[in-house]
Design a protein around this motif. Sequence first.
Motif, PDB file in Angstrom:
ATOM      1  N   ASP A 144      -7.885 -19.378 142.687  1.00 59.05           N
ATOM      2  CA  ASP A 144      -9.162 -19.092 143.331  1.00 59.05           C
ATOM      3  C   ASP A 144      -9.260 -17.581 143.490  1.00 59.05           C
ATOM      4  OD1 ASP A 144     -11.326 -18.797 145.007  1.00 59.05           O
ATOM      5  OD2 ASP A 144     -10.652 -20.244 146.506  1.00 59.05           O
ATOM      6  N   ILE A 197      -5.185 -18.908 147.037  1.00 55.00           N
ATOM      7  CA  ILE A 197      -6.463 -18.494 147.610  1.00 55.00           C
ATOM      8  C   ILE A 197      -6.478 -16.991 147.876  1.00 55.00           C
ATOM      9  CG2 ILE A 197      -6.892 -20.742 148.645  1.00 55.00           C
ATOM     10  CD1 ILE A 197      -6.057 -19.542 151.354  1.00 55.00           C
ATOM     11  N   HIS A 248     -12.150 -27.763 146.131  1.00 56.04           N
ATOM     12  CA  HIS A 248     -10.689 -27.688 146.212  1.00 56.04           C
ATOM     13  C   HIS A 248     -10.094 -29.076 146.451  1.00 56.04           C
ATOM     14  CE1 HIS A 248      -9.411 -23.611 145.722  1.00 56.04           C
ATOM     15  NE2 HIS A 248     -10.166 -23.132 146.686  1.00 56.04           N
ATOM     16  N   THR A 270     -16.998 -19.023 143.304  1.00 53.73           N
ATOM     17  CA  THR A 270     -16.514 -19.313 144.649  1.00 53.73           C
ATOM     18  C   THR A 270     -16.260 -20.808 144.794  1.00 53.73           C
ATOM     19  OG1 THR A 270     -17.740 -17.440 145.577  1.00 53.73           O
ATOM     20  CG2 THR A 270     -17.023 -19.157 147.106  1.00 53.73           C
ATOM     21  N   PHE A 271     -15.022 -21.147 145.082  1.00 55.12           N
ATOM     22  CA  PHE A 271     -14.668 -22.545 145.325  1.00 55.12           C
ATOM     23  C   PHE A 271     -15.141 -22.964 146.713  1.00 55.12           C
ATOM     24  CE2 PHE A 271     -11.680 -21.585 141.980  1.00 55.12           C
ATOM     25  CZ  PHE A 271     -11.383 -22.800 141.359  1.00 55.12           C
TER      26      PHE A 271
END
Length: 298
Positions: free
Chosen positions: A132, A160, A146, A140-141
């Motif tokens: 990420d 992250i 996720h 953008t997750f």
Amino acid sequence: MFTGLSAFPLTPTDEKGVDERSFADLVTRLATAGVDSIGALGSTGGYAYLTRDQRARAARLAVEAAGDVPVMVGIGALRTSEVLAVAEDAQNAGASAVLLAPVSYQPLTDEEVFGLYEDVTGELSVPLCVYDNPGTTHFTFSDELHERIAALPNVGAVKIPGIPADQAPDRITALRGRLAEGVALGVSGDQFAAGGLNAGADLWFSVIGGLLPEECLAITRAAAAGDTARAEALSARMEPLWELFRRYGSLRVTSAAAEHLGLVGSPNLPRPLRGIPAAAKEEVAAALDSLTSSRRRS
């Protein structure tokens, strides 16, 4: 393998190709220092600028040079077919895991990113780490995405972006609660790593750890031992480097630092990337020399 310090070395590259000897030496240096894993061909490793053959060769060199230390290999590419091809090369090289960011030219939708991971995880025989990294991918997750991806087979970890220390406990608790059991949660963004580790992250995916493993291991081990104050203090010692990261980007600063330490030649970044200005290199050298002095005093 998704615990502790995962160190990401440069892949020294010029227009003639990869400096294989320097690259292997960088990996050996990390293994000797005792890092928990090595992340070859990550963003610091310049994977996006290398051909498939160069990536396959670098993966083999990394695994050979790492000895008993597990190696994770970056497999990001524009097309799913290319990702699958470099994933096969990484597995054939003996990689213990692979790292996948949703690389794109056209902006990707959530369903397209989920489909990428679904396609790739179904073909793997080693764990995958979800990368990420909105700063480079511009994707953008969401936490929902996720959660969906972490439920796929062979997903072993999520990497992250860095989180400010005051936000890290809530962020890590919230995201961990959505991940499948057994999926590790790791932090990047070196200047934020101590806070993330202190807040319970399983590991630190580190840019500067690929160059200064002893300093980064000290931070990681302090956090693991519950000595949060020491972890933060050790990170604070590195603030001159963090400030340079913010100004010039971690890759370019690490490139200059590796040059100053005599570990790579110059140039060592693939065009169109270029090194930082001479005055900035002097600042990098001063920051490194200050760290060396601090290490001696402690």
